[in-house]
Scaffold this motif. Structure first.
Motif, PDB file in Angstrom:
ATOM      1  N   GLY A 152     -43.424  87.694 134.908  1.00 51.22           N
ATOM      2  CA  GLY A 152     -42.014  87.524 135.259  1.00 51.22           C
ATOM      3  C   GLY A 152     -41.558  88.302 136.470  1.00 51.22           C
ATOM      4  O   GLY A 152     -40.356  88.362 136.748  1.00 51.22           O
ATOM      5  N   TYR A 153     -42.480  88.884 137.216  1.00 45.42           N
ATOM      6  CA  TYR A 153     -42.087  89.698 138.379  1.00 45.42           C
ATOM      7  C   TYR A 153     -41.326  88.861 139.406  1.00 45.42           C
ATOM      8  O   TYR A 153     -40.283  89.278 139.922  1.00 45.42           O
ATOM      9  N   THR A 154     -41.838  87.662 139.693  1.00 40.13           N
ATOM     10  CA  THR A 154     -41.171  86.802 140.680  1.00 40.13           C
ATOM     11  C   THR A 154     -39.781  86.399 140.199  1.00 40.13           C
ATOM     12  O   THR A 154     -38.823  86.372 140.999  1.00 40.13           O
ATOM     13  N   ASP A 155     -39.628  86.117 138.908  1.00 38.58           N
ATOM     14  CA  ASP A 155     -38.317  85.743 138.374  1.00 38.58           C
ATOM     15  C   ASP A 155     -37.316  86.878 138.511  1.00 38.58           C
ATOM     16  O   ASP A 155     -36.142  86.658 138.850  1.00 38.58           O
ATOM     17  N   VAL A 156     -37.762  88.114 138.229  1.00 34.09           N
ATOM     18  CA  VAL A 156     -36.868  89.274 138.365  1.00 34.09           C
ATOM     19  C   VAL A 156     -36.435  89.427 139.815  1.00 34.09           C
ATOM     20  O   VAL A 156     -35.258  89.674 140.113  1.00 34.09           O
ATOM     21  N   THR A 157     -37.392  89.257 140.736  1.00 35.23           N
ATOM     22  CA  THR A 157     -37.052  89.389 142.155  1.00 35.23           C
ATOM     23  C   THR A 157     -36.055  88.320 142.580  1.00 35.23           C
ATOM     24  O   THR A 157     -35.051  88.618 143.255  1.00 35.23           O
ATOM     25  N   ASP A 158     -36.310  87.070 142.185  1.00 38.18           N
ATOM     26  CA  ASP A 158     -35.428  85.978 142.590  1.00 38.18           C
ATOM     27  C   ASP A 158     -34.049  86.086 141.953  1.00 38.18           C
ATOM     28  O   ASP A 158     -33.041  85.711 142.563  1.00 38.18           O
ATOM     29  N   THR A 159     -33.994  86.624 140.708  1.00 38.11           N
ATOM     30  CA  THR A 159     -32.718  86.665 139.978  1.00 38.11           C
ATOM     31  C   THR A 159     -31.920  87.922 140.261  1.00 38.11           C
ATOM     32  O   THR A 159     -30.710  87.871 140.540  1.00 38.11           O
ATOM     33  N   LEU A 160     -32.587  89.077 140.217  1.00 33.61           N
ATOM     34  CA  LEU A 160     -31.882  90.356 140.325  1.00 33.61           C
ATOM     35  C   LEU A 160     -32.067  91.045 141.676  1.00 33.61           C
ATOM     36  O   LEU A 160     -31.396  92.034 141.957  1.00 33.61           O
ATOM     37  N   GLY A 161     -32.997  90.568 142.484  1.00 23.58           N
ATOM     38  CA  GLY A 161     -33.189  91.148 143.803  1.00 23.58           C
ATOM     39  C   GLY A 161     -34.357  92.127 143.841  1.00 23.58           C
ATOM     40  O   GLY A 161     -34.944  92.502 142.821  1.00 23.58           O
ATOM     41  N   HIS A 162     -34.692  92.569 145.069  1.00 21.93           N
ATOM     42  CA  HIS A 162     -35.848  93.442 145.274  1.00 21.93           C
ATOM     43  C   HIS A 162     -35.647  94.818 144.646  1.00 21.93           C
ATOM     44  O   HIS A 162     -36.617  95.430 144.172  1.00 21.93           O
ATOM     45  N   ALA A 163     -34.444  95.327 144.643  1.00 21.40           N
ATOM     46  CA  ALA A 163     -34.216  96.662 144.077  1.00 21.40           C
ATOM     47  C   ALA A 163     -34.575  96.681 142.596  1.00 21.40           C
ATOM     48  O   ALA A 163     -35.207  97.627 142.095  1.00 21.40           O
ATOM     49  N   ALA A 164     -34.210  95.633 141.869  1.00 19.41           N
ATOM     50  CA  ALA A 164     -34.526  95.569 140.450  1.00 19.41           C
ATOM     51  C   ALA A 164     -36.024  95.402 140.228  1.00 19.41           C
ATOM     52  O   ALA A 164     -36.615  96.049 139.342  1.00 19.41           O
ATOM     53  N   SER A 165     -36.658  94.543 141.016  1.00 18.40           N
ATOM     54  CA  SER A 165     -38.104  94.361 140.834  1.00 18.40           C
ATOM     55  C   SER A 165     -38.864  95.630 141.209  1.00 18.40           C
ATOM     56  O   SER A 165     -39.883  95.959 140.584  1.00 18.40           O
ATOM     57  N   ASP A 166     -38.372  96.364 142.214  1.00 18.07           N
ATOM     58  CA  ASP A 166     -39.000  97.647 142.551  1.00 18.07           C
ATOM     59  C   ASP A 166     -38.875  98.626 141.390  1.00 18.07           C
ATOM     60  O   ASP A 166     -39.823  99.373 141.081  1.00 18.07           O
ATOM     61  N   GLU A 167     -37.725  98.639 140.746  1.00 18.54           N
ATOM     62  CA  GLU A 167     -37.531  99.512 139.590  1.00 18.54           C
ATOM     63  C   GLU A 167     -38.487  99.139 138.470  1.00 18.54           C
ATOM     64  O   GLU A 167     -39.066 100.015 137.799  1.00 18.54           O
ATOM     65  N   LEU A 168     -38.682  97.851 138.265  1.00 19.12           N
ATOM     66  CA  LEU A 168     -39.613  97.385 137.234  1.00 19.12           C
ATOM     67  C   LEU A 168     -41.052  97.784 137.585  1.00 19.12           C
ATOM     68  O   LEU A 168     -41.832  98.177 136.707  1.00 19.12           O
TER      69      LEU A 168
END
Length: 833
Positions: free
Chosen positions: A434-450
C-alpha cells in the motif's frame, strides 16, 4: 647497553680526558687574573647566545664563542681557556636546568673542542700574530674543534637513537664559516690592542655588536625555519586521504613539526560514527591517554572556551595546583591545547604534550606556529568530513539513514568473498504494502513517515548482526550473515509477523504489512547482483502467493528476457530501435545553451521501453558496450556536425562507461569518430562515472590523458556517489564535475542538501574545475545554484530529454542565436526569457 645516557657521557668524558692529557700539561701559563676574568665574562656572554637546532631529543647548539676562544688561546693559554669556557658553560647549563648527564656531556664536549684546537696548534709553529701563517694556524685549530664538536654530537645522537641522517651534518655546514670569521675579528682585535690599550674601547662594542647580530640572526633563522615548517606542513596535510589514516597523518605532522612527545586529536561524533580520539606518540606505542577525551578536563575546557584567544599553553614550572593536576594526569611537563573546527559545528580539540628536546621548551613562538597550523588542520578536517558526508550520502538512504542498494551490494560481496568456500548468507527483500496508495492519497510526507516507521520496525526485530537497507520506493532489504536458506525463510516469516502492526501516520491509523521475497547464498548465487535479482524475482512472486516466497528457477522469467535482449542488441541498433535523445545544458550566467547531453533509449517492439540501466548493464556484461558507445557517439557527432554547418557551436556530451575506458582502442575510436564527422575536439565532452575515474587500472594508465590530448573535455559524472579524494582529483585531467541529481533534487527543501552542493561547487572551483548541476526541476533550486556560482544547469526546468525532431522544434521555439564572440568562429544559441 650503549644507549644508556651514562655510557654516552662516559664516551664524551673519555675523549675529553684523552685530548686533555695530550695538550693541557704543555699549555700552562700565568696570565693576569683580570685577563682570565674578562675572558670568562666574554665566554659567558657568547655561550648564552645560541642558535639551537633540534633533532629528536637532542639539541645541537651553535654560539659565537669561537671569537673569544681565539683571544683566549693567544692571551691566556690553553689551560685557562679551558677553565674560563668550562665555567661559563656550566653556568649556562645550570640556568637551563638540564639533567646531570646532559650537563656532564656538554662540559666534556667543551673540553674536547678546546683541547682539539690546542692539539692542532701544538703540531704547528708557535703563534706569532705578525706572521700570517699563524692566522692560518688559528683557522685550522678552530675548524678542527668545530669538526670534533659536530662529530661528537652526531655520535651521541647515533648512540642514543640511531643514525641521524646526513641532513643533520648538512645543517651544521654554516658552523664552519664561524671559524675564519672569528679568527679575523680576534686577530684584528689583538693587533689593535697591542698598538694601543685604548683599542679595547673599539673592540668591546664590536664584540657586543657581533653577539647582538648573532642573536638577531638566530631569531630570524628560527622564524624562517618555523615558516618553512608550517609551509611543508600545509603541503603534507593537503594531500591526506579522507579516512582515519589521513587523520592520523595530520596528528603525526603536528607532532613532527613541533618536535613533541605526543599529540592527541579528539573529534566529536559525526554521521554514524562515534567520537574519535587519535593519538600519535614519538615512541609509537601510545594509543590513548587520559585527558583529551574528557569534556571536564581543565586544559580542554580552557582551550574550547568561547573567549579563548589562541592556543592555551601550560608549564609545570608556572602551574597552580589545578593546572598541575591536569598535567599530572597526562604525565606531562607542558601542554599546548587548541580548538579544531569541524563540519558538524561542534568543536574538536587538539593537544600537544612535551617538547622532546631536553633544552628547548614550548614558547609563544610555538603557540603562533600551532595557530598557523590550525588553519590547515581545520581545512583538512572539514574536507575529510565533507567527503565523508558525500560518501555517506552516496551509499545511504537520506530519509531513513539506512544503507542503500549500492552499499548493500558491497556488504554482500564482502561477506561472500571473505570465505568463498564456506560463506552463507540470506537475503530478504520486503515491499511495504500500500505504499503507492498512501503516497497518492496522503502525499509524500505521509509515505515518508510510514517508511520511517517500517525502517524502525525492521531494525528493532532483525537479528543484531543483520544489515537492514532501503532499496527504492517502499522496498527494504535485510542481509542475514551466516544463515542457510531454511533459516532465512524462518527469519523472513518472523520479520513479517513482527512488522505487521498499526501505525499513526498523518493522523490516521494505517496498517503496516510487508510482502517478502527470499534468496540465499550460495544456493541462489555467489555475488550481490545475482542474489538481489533473484530475491527480487521471489518478491514479485510473493505478491500473489500469501506474502512470502522463495526464489526458484521456475520464477526466473527475467533471465530469459535478459538473454533475449542481449541477442537482439546489435539488431536493435541497426533497425533504429535504439535511438538517442538530447537534453540541453545552459550556462547560468549567460543563458547560452553550451551543450546537450546525448542519452540512449530502446523502444522494444515486444517489451516496450527498456530502462537504460537495464540494457547498458547488459551490454557491459556481454561485451557489447563498446558497440553501443560507438553508436551513441556517432549519432551525437553527426548532430553536432549539422549544427556546425548552420554556423552554430553547440557541444555534445556522451557517457563513457568504466568498461570502455579499459578497452585498449578507445582513444583511437574517439579520434576516428571526430575526424569522420569533422568535429573539433573541444565540442565533445565525455562523461565518466566517478568510480571509473578513480579506479586504479584507469589511474595507472594514460587513457584519460590521451583522451584529453584530443582536445575534448572530460567530465566526472554523478560526483559525490563514489570514493574520489581531493588528492586524486588534483592528479586527473578532469575539466568539470557533475553534481549527482540526488544532491540537487532536495535543495529547495533541505539545508543539508544545499550545504553539500555548495561545498562541491567550492571544492571544484578551488581545483580549477567547472560545475554542472543535473536534476534541476524548479526555479528555487536554479536560483540557489546560481548564487553558489554553479557554472551550468541541466534538468526538467530547462528541458526534458528530447528526440532529435522535438529538439529542433524546442530550439526554434525557445532559443535565439547570439553572434559569434570576438575571436570565435561560430555563433551560439541562448534561451530566450
Amino acid at each position: 647497553m650503549i644507549r644508556r645516557p651514562e655510557m654516552i657521557v662516559a664516551v664524551a668524558l673519555s675523549v675529553a680526558a684523552v685530548l686533555g692529557a695530550l695538550t693541557l700539561p704543555h699549555a700552562w701559563t700565568t696570565p693576569s687574573v683580570w685577563a682570565v676574568l674578562a675572558l670568562f665574562l666574554a665566554f659567558l656572554l657568547t655561550e648564552a647566545s645560541q642558535l639551537e637546532l633540534e633533532f629528536r631529543r637532542q639539541t645541537f647548539a651553535v654560539s659565537p664563542s669561537e671569537l673569544v676562544l681565539v683571544i683566549a688561546l693567544v692571551e691566556v693559554g690553553g689551560v685557562w681557556a679551558v677553565i674560563a669556557r668550562v665555567a661559563a658553560v656550566a653556568i649556562v647549563l645550570v640556568r637551563q636546568s638540564l639533567p646531570l648527564t646532559k650537563a656532564a656531556y656538554n662540559i666534556g664536549l667543551t673540553v674536547a673542542e678546546v683541547c682539539t684546537a690546542l692539539l692542532v696548534l701544538s703540531w704547528l709553529p708557535p703563534l706569532d700574530l705578525d706572521d700570517p701563517l699563524s692566522w692560518l694556524s688559528l683557522v685550522l685549530a678552530l675548524l678542527a674543534a668545530t669538526v670534533v664538536g659536530i662529530l661528537m654530537t652526531c655520535l651521541a645522537i647515533w648512540l642514543s637513537g640511531g643514525f641521524p641522517g646526513w641532513g643533520l651534518l648538512l645543517s651544521a655546514i654554516p658552523a664552519f664559516a664561524v671559524a675564519p670569521l672569528s679568527v679575523v675579528v680576534g686577530v684584528v682585535a689583538l693587533l689593535l690592542t697591542r698598538e694601543t690599550a685604548w683599542g679595547w674601547v673599539l673592540i668591546g662594542p664590536l664584540v657586543l655588536g657581533a653577539v647582538a647580530m648573532f642573536r638577531q640572526s638566530s631569531h630570524a633563522i628560527r622564524e624562517r625555519r618555523t615558516v618553512q615548517q608550517v609551509y611543508d606542513f600545509a603541503r603534507r596535510v593537503e594531500l591526506v586521504t579522507p579516512d582515519e589514516a589521513g587523520t592520523r597523518e595530520i596528528v603525526s605532522a603536528v607532532r613532527e613539526l613541533l618536535n613533541a612527545d605526543r599529540v592527541a586529536l579528539w573529534l566529536p561524533p559525526y554521521l554514524d560514527e562515534g567520537p574519535q580520539l587519535v593519538v600519535d606518540a614519538a615512541d609509537g606505542e601510545l594509543a590513548w591517554y587520559d585527558g583529551p577525551g574528557d569534556p571536564d578536563d581543565l586544559i580542554r575546557q580552557r582551550a574550547l572556551a568561547p573567549d579563548a584567544s589562541g592556543p592555551v599553553l601550560l608549564w609545570a614550572a608556572r602551574a597552580e595546583p589545578r593546572e598541575l593536576a591536569a598535567l599530572a594526569r597526562r604525565h606531562a611537563r607542558e601542554v599546548l591545547g587548541a580548538p579544531v573546527v569541524t563540519a558538524a559545528g561542534e568543536p574538536g580539540y587538539l593537544e600537544v604534550c612535551d617538547r622532546r628536546s631536553d633544552v628547548v621548551t614550548f614558547a609563544d613562538g610555538d603557540r603562533s606556529a600551532l595557530e598557523s597550523m590550525l588553519t590547515h588542520v581545520n581545512a583538512a578536517i572539514r574536507q575529510q568530513q565533507l567527503l565523508s558526508q558525500i560518501r555517506h550520502d552516496g551509499d545511504h538512504d537520506r530519509l531513513t539513514g539506512l544503507p542503500n542498494r549500492q552499499r548493500l551490494g558491497g556488504e554482500i560481496d564482502a561477506l561472500l568473498l571473505a570465505e568463498p568456500a564456506t560463506a552463507r548468507a540470506g537475503l530478504v527483500l520486503a515491499a511495504l504494502d500500500g505504499y503507492t496508495d498512501v503516497t497518492d492519497t496522503l502525499g509524500h510526507a505521509a509515505s515518508d513517515e510510514l517508511l520511517l516507521v517500517t525502517a524502525g520496525l525492521l531494525r528493532e526485530h532483525a537479528p543484531p548482526q543483520a544489515v537492514v537497507a532501503r532499496m527504492e520506493g517502499g522496498q527494504f532489504a535485510v542481509l542475514l550473515p551466516g544463515l542457510s536458506l531454511a533459516a532465512t525463510e524462518r527469519a523472513a516469516r518472523r520479520l513479517r509477523e513482527a512488522a505487521s502492526t498499526r501505525a499513526r501516520v498523518a493522523g490516521l491509523d494505517l496498517e503496516v504489512a510487508l510482502t517478502i521475497g527470499v534468496a540465499a547464498a550460495p544456493v541462489h548465487g555467489s555475488e550481490s547482483g545475482t542474489l538481489i535479482q533473484r530475491a527480487d524475482v521471489a518478491l514479485l512472486a510473493a505478491q500473489g502467493s500469501g506474502g512470502v516466497a522463495t526464489y526458484h528457477p521456475v520464477l526466473d522469467q527475467q533471465s530469459l528476457r535478459r538473454l533475449q535482449l542481449g541477442a537482439e542488441l546489435e539488431t536493435a541498433m541497426a533497425d533504429g530501435q535504439i535511438s538517442v535523445v538530447f537534453q540541453p545544458i545552459v550556462d547560468t550566467r549567460t543563458a547560452d545553451i553550451v551543450s546537450v547531453e546525448t542519452l540512449v533509449r530502446w523502444a522494444h517492439p515486444r517489451y516496450g521501453d527498456i530502462s537504460p540501466d537495464d540494457f547498458i548493464s547488459l551490454a557491459e556484461q556481454i561485451g557489447r558496450i563498446g558497440l553501443l558507445t560507438d553508436h551513441v557517439l556517432d549519432r551525437a557527432l553527426d548532430r553536432c556536425r549539422r549544427w556546425l554547418d548552420q554556423d552554430i557551436a553547440l557541444s555534445v556530451a556522451v557517457n563513457l562507461s568504466a568498461h570502455c575506458l579499459a578497452e585498449p582502442d578507445i582513444v583511437d575510436r574517439v579520434r576516428r569518430a571526430l575526424r569522420h564527422h569533422g568535429v573539433p575536439g573541444e565540442l565533445l565532452t565525455l562523461e565518466l562515472t566517478e568510480g571509473s575515474v578513480v579506479d586504479d587500472t584507469v589511474r595507472n594508465s594514460t587513457v584519460l590523458a590521451d583522451l584529453h590530448a584530443l582536445g575534448l573535455r572530460l567530465s566526472m559524472d554523478d560526483f559525490g556517489t563514489g570514493y574520489s579524494s581531493l588528492s586524486q582529483l588534483r592528479l586527473l585531467p578532469i575539466d568539470e564535475l557533475k553534481i549527482d541529481k540526488s544532491f540537487v533534487l532536495g535543495m529547495s527543501t533541505s539545508q543539508n542538501e544545499s550545504f553539500i552542493a555548495r561545498s562541491i561547487v567550492e571544492l571544484a572551483h578551488n581545483l580549477g574545475l567547472r560545475v554542472v548541476a543535473e536534476g534541476v526541476e524548479d526555479e528555487v533550486t536554479r536560483d540557489l545554484l546560481t548564487q553558489m556560482g554553479c557554472d551550468k544547469l541541466q534538468g526538467f526546468l530547462v528541458s526534458r530529454p528530447l528526440p532529435e525532431d522535438r529538439l529542433e522544434g524546442w530550439l526554434l521555439a525557445r532559443t535565439g542565436v547570439r553572434a559569434a564572440a570576438p575571436g570565435a568562429t561560430h555563433r551560439r544559441l541562448f534561451v530566450r526569457t
